[in-house]
Design a protein around this motif. Structure first.
Motif, PDB file in Angstrom:
ATOM      1  N   ILE A  62     -29.182  90.633 -46.882  1.00  0.00           N
ATOM      2  CA  ILE A  62     -29.054  89.206 -46.573  1.00  0.00           C
ATOM      3  C   ILE A  62     -27.901  88.982 -45.603  1.00  0.00           C
ATOM      4  N   LEU A  63     -26.788  89.651 -45.883  1.00  0.00           N
ATOM      5  CA  LEU A  63     -25.615  89.511 -45.013  1.00  0.00           C
ATOM      6  C   LEU A  63     -25.896  90.050 -43.617  1.00  0.00           C
ATOM      7  N   ARG A  64     -26.579  91.187 -43.516  1.00  0.00           N
ATOM      8  CA  ARG A  64     -26.902  91.760 -42.204  1.00  0.00           C
ATOM      9  C   ARG A  64     -27.691  90.783 -41.342  1.00  0.00           C
ATOM     10  N   LYS A  65     -28.680  90.137 -41.942  1.00  0.00           N
ATOM     11  CA  LYS A  65     -29.511  89.191 -41.185  1.00  0.00           C
ATOM     12  C   LYS A  65     -28.679  88.024 -40.662  1.00  0.00           C
ATOM     13  N   LYS A  66     -27.791  87.516 -41.485  1.00  0.00           N
ATOM     14  CA  LYS A  66     -26.957  86.390 -41.069  1.00  0.00           C
ATOM     15  C   LYS A  66     -25.993  86.790 -39.952  1.00  0.00           C
TER      16      LYS A  66
END
Length: 386
Positions: A62-66
Motif C-alpha cells: 500500500i505504501l509503495r503505491k502511494k
C-alpha cells in the motif's frame, strides 16, 4: 492524480481487511500457497507475489503505491533507512572500473560509500560544484555510469539544474540519481525533469513524527525490479511492516504539516534576518539566495530547514546560545513535529573553532509544528545571551 486520493485512498481496498478505515499491519514473516503453480511463480518473480516479508508484504505494498504516485513514478521501493536506499540505487548500477560524478558535500553516508567502500571495488568518484552544468560535463569520462545529485543539499542548500543534468546524462547513457529528501515530492518532482531515480529519507517529512527510520526509492518499474532482486532481497534492507504502517500514518497529514511548517518558517526567517546577532540566513526561497530563480523553477516550496550564520567570536558563545534555547532541541535530522538546531561548532573541539571561518558560525535550524510566535520568543531570548 489528486493528492487527496493518493494520501487517503490509493492502494487501500478495505473490503480485504474487514472494512477497517486504517489498513492493518500484516505482521507476518511467511505466506502460504494453495498450489505448486502459485509457489513456482512466486519463486520466479518474488515481487509478483507474497512469499516472504523480507521482500513483499501487503502493508508495504500500500505504501509503495502511494509513494510512487506522489513522485509521479512507475514504482517505489521502501527501505529500512535512507542510507539503504542510496546504497541500493548506486550498487545496483556500478561495477569494477566504473566512475561516478557526485555533487560536492553530499549526505555523509553517501560520501562515505563513495570514498570508503566503493574504492575497494575499483569504483572512483569525482566531486563537482553542482551549481554549474559545465562542471558535470568536464568531470565525465567514458567509464561514468552515475551522476549523483542532492538538490538542495541539507546544509547550505546549493541546487543543480535538474533538467540540464538529465539531458546531459541521457545523451551519454548515464543514470541520474537524486536525493530529494529536502523537498519531498510535494515541493519537487525530479522525474518530471528527467531524473531516473529519486530517493528520500522517509524518516523525515514523510514519517513526520520522529518515531521511525526509512528510505524511499522511485523510478521506472524495470529499474526498480532490478534493484529489488539484486539489492533489497540480497541485503535484507527492506522496511518492516510496522515501520511501513508508521509511514502510512505519517503521510496522511503530509500536506497539512508542510503547509503549516512553511508558513511558520517564513515568519521565523523574517525575524532572524532583522536580528542584530544574525549575520545572514541561508534558505532556498529567500530573495537573497543566489539560486532563487532556479529554486522557484524546480520547487514549489522550501519548507522548514534553513541555516543561520551567527555573529559569534567563540565556541563557548555558540554553545551558550544553543543551550539557552528552551523549545529547540539539539539533534540531527529534521521533518518531525519538533523544532531542532544543530550548530557546526557542535562537531568540533573548542580549539578548532575559528570565527573567521563562516562555516564554524553556522547553525542549521529546523522549524517544526510549533507556532511561529512561540519559536520567535525562544530564539529572541537565546540570542540575547549570545
Amino acid at each position: 492524480m489528486d493528492i487527496s486520493h493518493i494520501l487517503n485512498e490509493l492502494g487501500e481496498d478495505r473490503s480485504l481487511y474487514f472494512n477497517a478505515v486504517a489498513p492493518p499491519i500484516v505482521q507476518t514473516s511467511n505466506f502460504v500457497f494453495d498450489s505448486f503453480e502459485e509457489i513456482r511463480k512466486a519463486f520466479e518473480d518474488e515481487d509478483s507475489a507474497f512469499l516472504y516479508s523480507r521482500g513483499k508484504n501487503p502493508t508495504i505494498e500500500i505504501l509503495r503505491k502511494k509513494l510512487a504516485a506522489l513522485d509521479g513514478a512507475e514504482d517505489a521501493l521502501v527501505f529500512n533507512s535512507g542510507a539503504s536506499a542510496i546504497f541500493a540505487a548506486v550498487l545496483a548500477n556500478v561495477g569494477a572500473g566504473d566512475h561516478i560524478v557526485s555533487v560536492d558535500k553530499p549526505y555523509s553516508w553517501a560520501w562515505r560509500m563513495f570514498d570508503n567502500m566503493l574504492p575497494r571495488f575499483h569504483v572512483k568518484t569525482t566531486y563537482v560544484d553542482g551549481t554549474r552544468i559545465e562542471n558535470f560535463e568536464k568531470a565525465l569520462t567514458p567509464e561514468t555510469r552515475i551522476i549523483y545529485l542532492e538538490s538542495p543539499n541539507s546544509n547550505t542548500f546549493e541546487l543543480q539544474d535538474l533538467e540540464a543534468v538529465a539531458k546531459l546524462a541521457r545523451e551519454r547513457g548515464i543514470l541520474t540519481i537524486i536525493d530529494n529528501s529536502y523537498s519531498t515530492p510535494l515541493h519537487q518532482k525530479p522525474h518530471a525533469f528527467g531524473i531516473d531515480l529519486s530517493l528520500q529519507s522517509a524518516t523525515k517529512y514523510l514519517g513526520g513524527h520522529s518515531d521511525t527510520v526509512a528510505g524511499v526509492l522511485t523510478g521506472k518499474k524495470a529499474m526498480l525490479n532490478k534493484i529489488f532482486n539484486e539489492q533489497l532481497l540480497n541485503n535484507g534492507s527492506g522496511i518492516s511492516p510496522f515501520n511501513a504502517w508508521l509511514i502510512l500514518r505519517g503521510i496522511r497529514t503530509l500536506q497539512l504539516r508542510l503547509e503549516h511548517i512553511s508558513a511558520t518558517t517564513v515568519k521565523v526567517i523574517e525575524f532572524l534576518k532583522n536580528h542584530s546577532k544574525i549575520e545572514r540566513v541561508i534558505f532556498p526561497f529567500d530573495d537573497d539566495f543566489p539560486q532563487i530563480s532556479l529554486a522557484k523553477k524546480q520547487m514549489t516550496g522550501a519548507c522548514g530547514l534553513f541555516t543561520i550564520v551567527l555573529k559569534a567570536v567563540s565556541h563557548e558563545q555558540i554553545e551558550r546560545f544553543t543551550y539557552s534555547l528552551k523549545h529547540f532541541l539539539v539533534a540531527v535530522s529534521w521533518g518531525g513535529h519538533e523544532s531542532l538546531i544543530l550548530p557546526q561548532a557542535a562537531g568540533m573541539a573548542p580549539g578548532q573553532f575559528d570565527p573567521s571561518v563562516e562555516k564554524h558560525r553556522m547553525a542549521r535550524v529546523y522549524v517544526g509544528l510549533e507556532n511561529a510566535e512561540y519559536l520567535i520568543r525562544d530564539l529572541d531570548q537565546a540570542l540575547s545571551v549570545l
